[in-house]
Design a protein around this motif. Structure first.
Motif, PDB file in Angstrom:
ATOM      1  N   SER A  20      45.039  54.441  31.703  1.00 47.17           N
ATOM      2  CA  SER A  20      44.986  52.819  31.702  1.00 47.17           C
ATOM      3  C   SER A  20      44.227  52.733  30.302  1.00 47.17           C
ATOM      4  O   SER A  20      44.616  51.457  29.752  1.00 47.17           O
ATOM      5  N   PHE A  62      41.066  38.121  33.688  1.00 44.36           N
ATOM      6  CA  PHE A  62      40.303  39.100  32.805  1.00 44.36           C
ATOM      7  C   PHE A  62      38.720  39.192  33.616  1.00 44.36           C
ATOM      8  O   PHE A  62      38.236  38.380  34.128  1.00 44.36           O
ATOM      9  N   ARG A  89      42.000  43.975  37.600  1.00 46.66           N
ATOM     10  CA  ARG A  89      41.573  45.178  36.920  1.00 46.66           C
ATOM     11  C   ARG A  89      40.309  44.830  36.252  1.00 46.66           C
ATOM     12  O   ARG A  89      39.982  43.759  35.943  1.00 46.66           O
ATOM     13  N   ALA A 129      39.274  44.694  32.977  1.00 51.06           N
ATOM     14  CA  ALA A 129      39.776  45.243  31.586  1.00 51.06           C
ATOM     15  C   ALA A 129      38.894  45.681  30.647  1.00 51.06           C
ATOM     16  O   ALA A 129      39.439  46.504  29.871  1.00 51.06           O
ATOM     17  N   SER A 171      43.649  34.678  29.308  1.00 51.41           N
ATOM     18  CA  SER A 171      43.111  35.276  30.391  1.00 51.41           C
ATOM     19  C   SER A 171      43.803  34.752  31.908  1.00 51.41           C
ATOM     20  O   SER A 171      43.585  35.490  32.771  1.00 51.41           O
ATOM     21  N   ASN A 197      46.808  43.947  25.588  1.00 52.24           N
ATOM     22  CA  ASN A 197      47.219  43.636  26.887  1.00 52.24           C
ATOM     23  C   ASN A 197      46.911  44.076  28.300  1.00 52.24           C
ATOM     24  O   ASN A 197      46.399  45.265  28.065  1.00 52.24           O
ATOM     25  N   PHE A 198      46.674  43.211  29.152  1.00 53.64           N
ATOM     26  CA  PHE A 198      46.020  43.938  30.508  1.00 53.64           C
ATOM     27  C   PHE A 198      46.641  43.303  31.651  1.00 53.64           C
ATOM     28  O   PHE A 198      47.341  42.253  31.428  1.00 53.64           O
ATOM     29  N   PRO A 210      40.590  50.359  33.491  1.00 53.40           N
ATOM     30  CA  PRO A 210      40.176  49.358  32.480  1.00 53.40           C
ATOM     31  C   PRO A 210      41.099  50.045  31.204  1.00 53.40           C
ATOM     32  O   PRO A 210      41.533  51.064  31.108  1.00 53.40           O
ATOM     33  N   ARG A 211      41.038  48.985  30.295  1.00 57.80           N
ATOM     34  CA  ARG A 211      42.007  49.239  28.937  1.00 57.80           C
ATOM     35  C   ARG A 211      40.867  49.220  27.898  1.00 57.80           C
ATOM     36  O   ARG A 211      41.184  49.970  26.987  1.00 57.80           O
TER      37      ARG A 211
END
Length: 549
Positions: A451, A352, A390, A392, A512, A548-549, A423-424
């Motif tokens: 995303s 994360f 990423r 997140a 994470s 979720n990522f 990014p989420r």
């Protein structure tokens, strides 16, 4: 042992403030690290302090001012000035209550003793002058007549002690530096000390509790005198490591004064430094510096959250730069010098990552989006670990302005940062403003980015199609959750109610460590349009969105 990361993006109106708390409940306070990034305007200081207290934090390890704009720096100035006031109040309360405590069995006499002792301390008596404090108390106990009204005796004791001490000092019996210049203010403070001490002692409270409560009350008075929001910090920032952009641009005088321990104790703006004040650790943090564990790695460093400086000014010329891993930082040039030089931080917790960079413009963000996902970052023990897959979550640069999150001239959708960082959960921190924040281009790009699951705003006072409840003081009639538009406004957004638009991201160690697409965290916020019972209007409440990522 398992780590927990909580990231609070605080509603400070038109400004930004981010509180980061990394903790291991098994290891306890010794393994908790706290980072406060920016503080909004000065009037936000009490809300930030309350949020820190609600998070169970008893010490802020690191404080960062990403730039010197007052919508980032003002609240930090307020917190440090209040902390300085608490240190002075705690000094006065400790000596005054201790000197008065032998007389606790007689309430009226206790008031007299507390007022006299407090007056001696404000005239410059310290722990090295205990005999003078005791002497002052003795003179007032022998002078002030016993009457049924303890408060009246306290006031008379304060006035009388002030005259006695001035005569002694003028007669060649000096004390330390006077803490309060004007007689009226000295009397007011001494009376306040005696009144609160007597009130609490009458309740049978122990000496330590009476002392703490007196310090709390006096700190509030000192804040009021200094013209800052009244609060008692209990020394929360006494040992905080402070990081800013240095002298690359001239720092505001109130900031340098707050760092130096200044307390204004009189209406004439007399400035004093609390006796025993120790300068807080202060530094300009080089690019790539890890912040949370600078004092030593935790017991389980491999999985602990870290915070790394990824943008900031070149100390040689003040020009903004963005981190590029093992390569030389790249210059940031597309906005004002102050915004270009904003300090940026990435918080890494296994897979994360969260990024917040103040007012950094798009060319700095674009460079970081690529670098952070392609170059190693240090873990808590200093070892290099591959970059996260990423970013997140992140705070959109410059409160959602069109100078950040995207290149206003770009035709690529999504633009560079959104394409590389994927990014989420973007977050926009803004309040009532005329800029206008968030910009229409920013919200449109966030809506279009594949995303992004949802983006969140502490307020949204301008109508934006992608934010269903922007600029709407009325209670929404359609729930935000599940709405096809991705913008989610936290709090009351200027409508009826007293709920701030704070947004909290919570990440467990297990969440994470999930593989790409299987990692998880939650976003919580106050939602005025929570879905109600079937067929009923939405009901406000705390929303908890899993991501979720």
């Amino acid at each position: 042992m398992a780590w927990q990361l909580d990231i609070h993006v605080l509603d400070v109106g038109q400004g930004q403030s981010v509180l980061i708390v990394a903790s291991d409940p098994v290891l306890g306070a010794a393994a908790t690290r706290t980072l406060l990034i920016d503080g909004g305007h000065q009037q936000s200081a009490p809300d930030i302090h309350n949020k820190i207290a609600a998070a169970g934090v008893n010490n802020v390890d690191v404080m960062i001012s990403t730039n010197y704009d007052m919508d980032h720096l003002g609240g930090l100035i307020g917190l440090l000035r209040a902390d300085n006031a608490w240190q002075l109040a705690n000094h006065v309360a400790g000596l005054a209550v201790a000197a008065a405590w032998p007389h606790a069995a007689n309430p009226g006499r206790f008031h007299v003793a507390a007022a006299a002792a407090a007056m001696a301390v404000m005239h410059g008596a310290t722990a090295a002058h205990l005999n003078r404090i005791t002497q002052t108390v003795g003179v007032m106990l022998a002078t002030v007549p016993a009457v049924p009204n303890s408060q009246l005796m306290a006031f008379q004791s304060a006035q009388g002690a002030d005259g006695v001490l001035r005569n002694w000092i003028d007669g060649g019996m000096p004390l330390g530096a006077r803490l309060v210049a004007t007689p009226l203010q000295r009397v007011n403070y001494a009376y306040a000390v005696a009144y609160k001490a007597g009130q609490d002692q009458a309740l049978g409270l122990p000496q330590a509790t009476v002392t703490a409560n007196v310090a709390w009350a006096l700190a509030g008075l000192l804040c009021t005198t200094a013209g800052i929001p009244a609060l008692s910090t209990d020394g929360l920032f006494r040992n905080t490591r402070v990081i800013d952009i240095g002298n690359t641009t001239p720092p505001p005088p109130l900031w340098t004064g707050a760092l130096a321990g200044h307390v204004e104790t009189a209406a004439a703006q007399q400035v004093v430094i609390p006796p025993g004040f120790a300068a807080r650790p202060y530094a300009f943090a080089p690019m790539g510096t890890e912040l949370l564990w600078a004092g030593g790695a935790p017991a389980n460093p491999a999985t602990a959250p870290v915070a790394v400086v990824v943008s900031g000014p070149n100390p040689a010329n003040g020009q903004g730069r963005a981190w590029q891993g093992p390569n030389a930082p790249v210059p940031v040039l597309t906005d004002t010098p102050s915004n270009n030089a904003s300090i940026g931080v990435v918080v890494r917790f296994n897979n994360f990552a969260f990024m917040t960079c103040g007012d950094l413009p798009y060319d700095g963000e674009d460079a970081l989006g690529v670098a952070l996902t392609n170059h190693p970052l240090p873990n808590a023990a200093g070892a290099a670990v591959a970059g996260p897959p990423r970013i997140a979550a992140y705070t959109c640069g410059h409160h959602g302005a069109n100078t950040a999150t995207s290149n206003p001239a770009a035709v690529m959708v999504p633009p560079a940062f959104l394409n590389s960082a994927t990014p989420r959960t973007p977050i926009i921190s803004c309040g009532p403003n005329n800029y206008p924040h968030p910009h229409v281009q920013t919200t449109a790009r966030l809506q279009a980015a594949a995303s992004v699951s949802n983006f969140y705003l502490t307020n949204c006072r301008h109508v934006r199609p992608e934010v269903p409840y922007s600029a709407a003081p009325a209670v929404p009639v359609i729930p935000q959750r599940g709405h096809p538009q991705k913008g989610r406004v936290a709090g009351d957004n200027g409508g009826p109610g007293a709920h701030l638009g704070d947004i909290q991201l919570s990440v467990t160690q297990a969440g994470s460590q999930g593989a790409p697409g299987a990692g998880s965290y939650t976003v919580s916020y106050w939602d005025r349009s929570m879905p109600g019972v079937a067929g009923m209007a939405p009901a406000p409440g705390v929303a908890l969105d899993p991501v979720n990522f």
